[in-house]
Scaffold this motif. Structure first.
Motif, PDB file in Angstrom:
ATOM      1  N   ALA A   1      -1.550  15.755   3.715  1.00  0.00           N
ATOM      2  CA  ALA A   1      -0.611  16.676   4.364  1.00  0.00           C
ATOM      3  C   ALA A   1      -0.679  18.064   3.732  1.00  0.00           C
ATOM      4  N   VAL A   2      -0.792  18.126   2.410  1.00  0.00           N
ATOM      5  CA  VAL A   2      -0.918  19.424   1.730  1.00  0.00           C
ATOM      6  C   VAL A   2      -2.207  20.120   2.176  1.00  0.00           C
ATOM      7  N   ALA A   3      -3.307  19.357   2.239  1.00  0.00           N
ATOM      8  CA  ALA A   3      -4.567  19.939   2.720  1.00  0.00           C
ATOM      9  C   ALA A   3      -4.422  20.413   4.165  1.00  0.00           C
ATOM     10  N   GLY A   4      -3.684  19.660   4.989  1.00  0.00           N
ATOM     11  CA  GLY A   4      -3.469  20.060   6.375  1.00  0.00           C
ATOM     12  C   GLY A   4      -2.640  21.319   6.504  1.00  0.00           C
TER      13      GLY A   4
ATOM     14  N   MET B   1      -1.366   9.475  -1.269  1.00  0.00           N
ATOM     15  CA  MET B   1      -2.572   9.895  -0.556  1.00  0.00           C
ATOM     16  C   MET B   1      -2.187  10.679   0.708  1.00  0.00           C
ATOM     17  N   ALA B   2      -1.164  10.219   1.400  1.00  0.00           N
ATOM     18  CA  ALA B   2      -0.725  10.925   2.602  1.00  0.00           C
ATOM     19  C   ALA B   2      -0.195  12.313   2.259  1.00  0.00           C
ATOM     20  N   VAL B   3       0.499  12.430   1.127  1.00  0.00           N
ATOM     21  CA  VAL B   3       0.981  13.752   0.696  1.00  0.00           C
ATOM     22  C   VAL B   3      -0.212  14.676   0.420  1.00  0.00           C
TER      23      VAL B   3
ATOM     24  N   ALA C   1      -3.786  11.605   7.205  1.00  0.00           N
ATOM     25  CA  ALA C   1      -2.549  11.337   6.456  1.00  0.00           C
ATOM     26  C   ALA C   1      -1.782  10.192   7.109  1.00  0.00           C
ATOM     27  N   ASN C   2      -1.737  10.183   8.415  1.00  0.00           N
ATOM     28  CA  ASN C   2      -1.092   9.096   9.143  1.00  0.00           C
ATOM     29  C   ASN C   2      -1.814   7.776   8.880  1.00  0.00           C
ATOM     30  N   TYR C   3      -3.132   7.812   8.876  1.00  0.00           N
ATOM     31  CA  TYR C   3      -3.927   6.617   8.604  1.00  0.00           C
ATOM     32  C   TYR C   3      -3.754   6.164   7.156  1.00  0.00           C
ATOM     33  N   ALA C   4      -3.655   7.102   6.228  1.00  0.00           N
ATOM     34  CA  ALA C   4      -3.500   6.757   4.810  1.00  0.00           C
ATOM     35  C   ALA C   4      -2.138   6.122   4.526  1.00  0.00           C
TER      36      ALA C   4
ATOM     37  N   TRP D   1       0.833  -1.203   0.000  1.00  0.00           N
ATOM     38  CA  TRP D   1       0.000   0.000   0.000  1.00  0.00           C
ATOM     39  C   TRP D   1       0.867   1.252   0.000  1.00  0.00           C
ATOM     40  N   LEU D   2       1.877   1.273   0.848  1.00  0.00           N
ATOM     41  CA  LEU D   2       2.746   2.441   0.962  1.00  0.00           C
ATOM     42  C   LEU D   2       3.423   2.755  -0.369  1.00  0.00           C
TER      43      LEU D   2
END
Length: 124
Positions: free
Chosen positions: A22-25, A17-19, A45-48, A9-10
Motif C-alpha cells: 500500500a505504501v508503494a502504491g 506485507m499489505a502495508v 496488497a489485497n492478495y497479500a 497469515w494475516l
C-alpha cells in the motif's frame, strides 16, 4: 483449512506485507505517470492480505508495455518488496506451523517483482 491459514497469515505477516504494498502504491500514485504501478501495487496488497484460495495468472493481453513497466518496477520497488518476502518467508519456515506460510511468501516473490500483466483469480 484455507480460512485458518489466511487468519494465521494475516496476523503473522499478511498485514505488514499489505502495508508495504500500500505504501508503494501511494508513492506511485503521487505522480500521474506512475499510476499503473500504484494500481498494481494495490491489487497485490489485497492478495497479500488473503492469499490462500487465490492464485496469480498471466493476463493473455499483456504485451511489451507490461514488460517495460515490470523492468522499471523491479528497479524502483520490486526488489525491496521481494526482499521483504524472502526475509519473512525464511522467518516463518523456522517453525513447523509456519512452513506453509513461508512457502506462500515465496510464491508471492514473482508477482512482487513483476506485477504488471498479472491477474489474481480464485482457485476452484
Amino acid at each position: 483449512m484455507r480460512l485458518i491459514l489466511n487468519l494465521i497469515w494475516l496476523v503473522l505477516c499478511g498485514f505488514w506485507m499489505a502495508v508495504g504494498y500500500a505504501v508503494a502504491g501511494v508513492i506511485c500514485c503521487i505522480l500521474i505517470i506512475t499510476i499503473p504501478w500504484g494500481l498494481a501495487s494495490f491489487r497485490i496488497a489485497n492478495y497479500a492480505l488473503w492469499p490462500f484460495g487465490r492464485t496469480v495468472v498471466d493476463r493473455p493481453t499483456a504485451g511489451a508495455a507490461s514488460l517495460i513497466g515490470n523492468i522499471i518496477w523491479i528497479v524502483f520497488a520490486g526488489i525491496w518488496l521481494a526482499v521483504g518476502h524472502v526475509v519473512t518467508g525464511i522467518a516463518l519456515c523456522v517453525t513447523i506451523i509456519g512452513i506453509p506460510l513461508g512457502i506462500a511468501n515465496f510464491k508471492l516473490i514473482p508477482v512482487s517483482l513483476m506485477p504488471l500483466g498479472k491477474v489474481i483469480v480464485p482457485l476452484p
